[in-house]
Motif scaffolding. Structure first.
Motif, PDB file in Angstrom:
ATOM      1  N   TYR A 297      14.168 -17.052 -57.939  1.00  0.00           N
ATOM      2  CA  TYR A 297      13.415 -17.877 -56.986  1.00  0.00           C
ATOM      3  C   TYR A 297      14.278 -19.089 -56.657  1.00  0.00           C
ATOM      4  CZ  TYR A 297       9.699 -21.137 -55.467  1.00  0.00           C
ATOM      5  OH  TYR A 297       8.922 -22.023 -54.777  1.00  0.00           O
ATOM      6  N   SER A 298      14.354 -19.459 -55.397  1.00  0.00           N
ATOM      7  CA  SER A 298      15.112 -20.638 -55.022  1.00  0.00           C
ATOM      8  C   SER A 298      14.602 -21.209 -53.717  1.00  0.00           C
ATOM      9  CB  SER A 298      16.599 -20.297 -54.874  1.00  0.00           C
ATOM     10  OG  SER A 298      17.322 -21.409 -54.392  1.00  0.00           O
ATOM     11  N   THR A 299      14.503 -22.533 -53.669  1.00  0.00           N
ATOM     12  CA  THR A 299      14.139 -23.222 -52.433  1.00  0.00           C
ATOM     13  C   THR A 299      15.365 -23.864 -51.783  1.00  0.00           C
ATOM     14  OG1 THR A 299      13.620 -25.264 -53.621  1.00  0.00           O
ATOM     15  CG2 THR A 299      11.816 -23.700 -53.281  1.00  0.00           C
ATOM     16  N   THR A 300      16.536 -23.631 -52.356  1.00  0.00           N
ATOM     17  CA  THR A 300      17.770 -24.231 -51.859  1.00  0.00           C
ATOM     18  C   THR A 300      18.431 -23.299 -50.860  1.00  0.00           C
ATOM     19  OG1 THR A 300      18.086 -25.352 -53.980  1.00  0.00           O
ATOM     20  CG2 THR A 300      19.994 -25.208 -52.504  1.00  0.00           C
ATOM     21  N   ILE A 301      18.534 -23.750 -49.619  1.00  0.00           N
ATOM     22  CA  ILE A 301      19.044 -22.878 -48.561  1.00  0.00           C
ATOM     23  C   ILE A 301      20.458 -22.383 -48.861  1.00  0.00           C
ATOM     24  CG2 ILE A 301      19.922 -24.782 -47.156  1.00  0.00           C
ATOM     25  CD1 ILE A 301      18.933 -23.230 -44.682  1.00  0.00           C
ATOM     26  N   ASP A 302      21.266 -23.195 -49.509  1.00  0.00           N
ATOM     27  CA  ASP A 302      22.647 -22.802 -49.796  1.00  0.00           C
ATOM     28  C   ASP A 302      22.755 -21.690 -50.842  1.00  0.00           C
ATOM     29  OD1 ASP A 302      24.045 -26.158 -49.406  1.00  0.00           O
ATOM     30  OD2 ASP A 302      23.598 -24.584 -47.950  1.00  0.00           O
ATOM     31  N   ASP A 303      21.680 -21.418 -51.554  1.00  0.00           N
ATOM     32  CA  ASP A 303      21.698 -20.333 -52.548  1.00  0.00           C
ATOM     33  C   ASP A 303      21.607 -18.955 -51.892  1.00  0.00           C
ATOM     34  OD1 ASP A 303      19.762 -22.053 -55.140  1.00  0.00           O
ATOM     35  OD2 ASP A 303      21.912 -22.041 -54.691  1.00  0.00           O
ATOM     36  N   TYR A 304      21.164 -18.923 -50.642  1.00  0.00           N
ATOM     37  CA  TYR A 304      20.926 -17.653 -49.966  1.00  0.00           C
ATOM     38  C   TYR A 304      22.226 -17.147 -49.356  1.00  0.00           C
ATOM     39  CZ  TYR A 304      16.054 -18.145 -50.986  1.00  0.00           C
ATOM     40  OH  TYR A 304      14.872 -18.253 -51.668  1.00  0.00           O
ATOM     41  N   ASP A 305      22.639 -15.945 -49.784  1.00  0.00           N
ATOM     42  CA  ASP A 305      23.980 -15.493 -49.432  1.00  0.00           C
ATOM     43  C   ASP A 305      24.010 -14.303 -48.481  1.00  0.00           C
ATOM     44  OD1 ASP A 305      24.802 -13.428 -52.321  1.00  0.00           O
ATOM     45  OD2 ASP A 305      22.860 -13.992 -51.521  1.00  0.00           O
ATOM     46  N   ILE A 306      22.880 -13.700 -48.206  1.00  0.00           N
ATOM     47  CA  ILE A 306      22.828 -12.609 -47.233  1.00  0.00           C
ATOM     48  C   ILE A 306      21.836 -13.005 -46.154  1.00  0.00           C
ATOM     49  CG2 ILE A 306      22.332 -10.185 -46.818  1.00  0.00           C
ATOM     50  CD1 ILE A 306      24.729 -10.557 -48.580  1.00  0.00           C
ATOM     51  N   TRP A 307      22.274 -12.928 -44.889  1.00  0.00           N
ATOM     52  CA  TRP A 307      21.444 -13.394 -43.778  1.00  0.00           C
ATOM     53  C   TRP A 307      21.297 -12.306 -42.721  1.00  0.00           C
ATOM     54  CZ3 TRP A 307      19.229 -18.298 -43.344  1.00  0.00           C
ATOM     55  CH2 TRP A 307      19.549 -19.185 -44.385  1.00  0.00           C
ATOM     56  N   GLY A 308      20.106 -12.274 -42.120  1.00  0.00           N
ATOM     57  CA  GLY A 308      19.898 -11.410 -40.978  1.00  0.00           C
ATOM     58  C   GLY A 308      20.432 -12.048 -39.711  1.00  0.00           C
ATOM     59  N   GLN A 309      20.275 -11.335 -38.608  1.00  0.00           N
ATOM     60  CA  GLN A 309      20.821 -11.817 -37.336  1.00  0.00           C
ATOM     61  C   GLN A 309      19.901 -12.807 -36.635  1.00  0.00           C
ATOM     62  OE1 GLN A 309      19.204  -9.013 -37.688  1.00  0.00           O
ATOM     63  NE2 GLN A 309      17.793  -8.947 -35.941  1.00  0.00           N
ATOM     64  N   GLY A 310      18.667 -12.887 -37.077  1.00  0.00           N
ATOM     65  CA  GLY A 310      17.709 -13.824 -36.500  1.00  0.00           C
ATOM     66  C   GLY A 310      16.861 -13.188 -35.420  1.00  0.00           C
TER      67      GLY A 310
END
Length: 124
Positions: free
Chosen positions: A104-117
């Motif tokens: 669990y993380s609320t820190t945006i920088d911890d997220y390493d895989i992103w969709g295209q939006g």
């Protein structure tokens, strides 16, 4: 390679609802913290809501509390964002993201895989 694909964005009038979906191409999806983030024109990307891999913990930005709901279906490798009572200030590109390292993380920088939006536009 893990991929995230968002869907469900569109144009809606203020007060309306939309449901976003994010499908992950990862058999280990159930082990990832997941989140929804958004970026409006001229603004930084911000955290909207996140959910732990079990679904037992959630966080909501103050601006969406009581209006948005995050959920996940680990059997379908999918996370959802139900958005109700939409406001013009919710207009943004919404991104789904995965944190492969944390429960669990609320820190945006911890997220390493992103969709295209996916674009969400709320008219007044």
């Amino acid at each position: 390679q893990v991929q995230l694909v968002e869907s469900g964005g569109g144009l809606v009038q203020a007060g309306g609802s939309l449901r976003l979906s994010c499908a992950a191409s990862a058999p280990t999806f159930s082990g990832y913290a997941m989140g929804w983030f958004r970026q409006a024109p001229g603004k930084e990307r911000e955290t909207v809501t996140v959910i732990s891999w079990s679904g037992g913990l959630t966080y909501y930005a103050d601006s969406v509390k009581g209006r948005f709901t995050i959920s996940r279906d680990n059997a379908r490798n999918t996370v959802f964002l139900q958005m109700n009572s939409l406001k013009p200030e919710d207009t943004a590109v919404y991104y789904c993201a995965a944190d492969r390292d944390k429960y669990y993380s609320t820190t945006i920088d911890d997220y390493d895989i992103w969709g295209q939006g996916t674009q969400v536009t709320v008219s007044s």
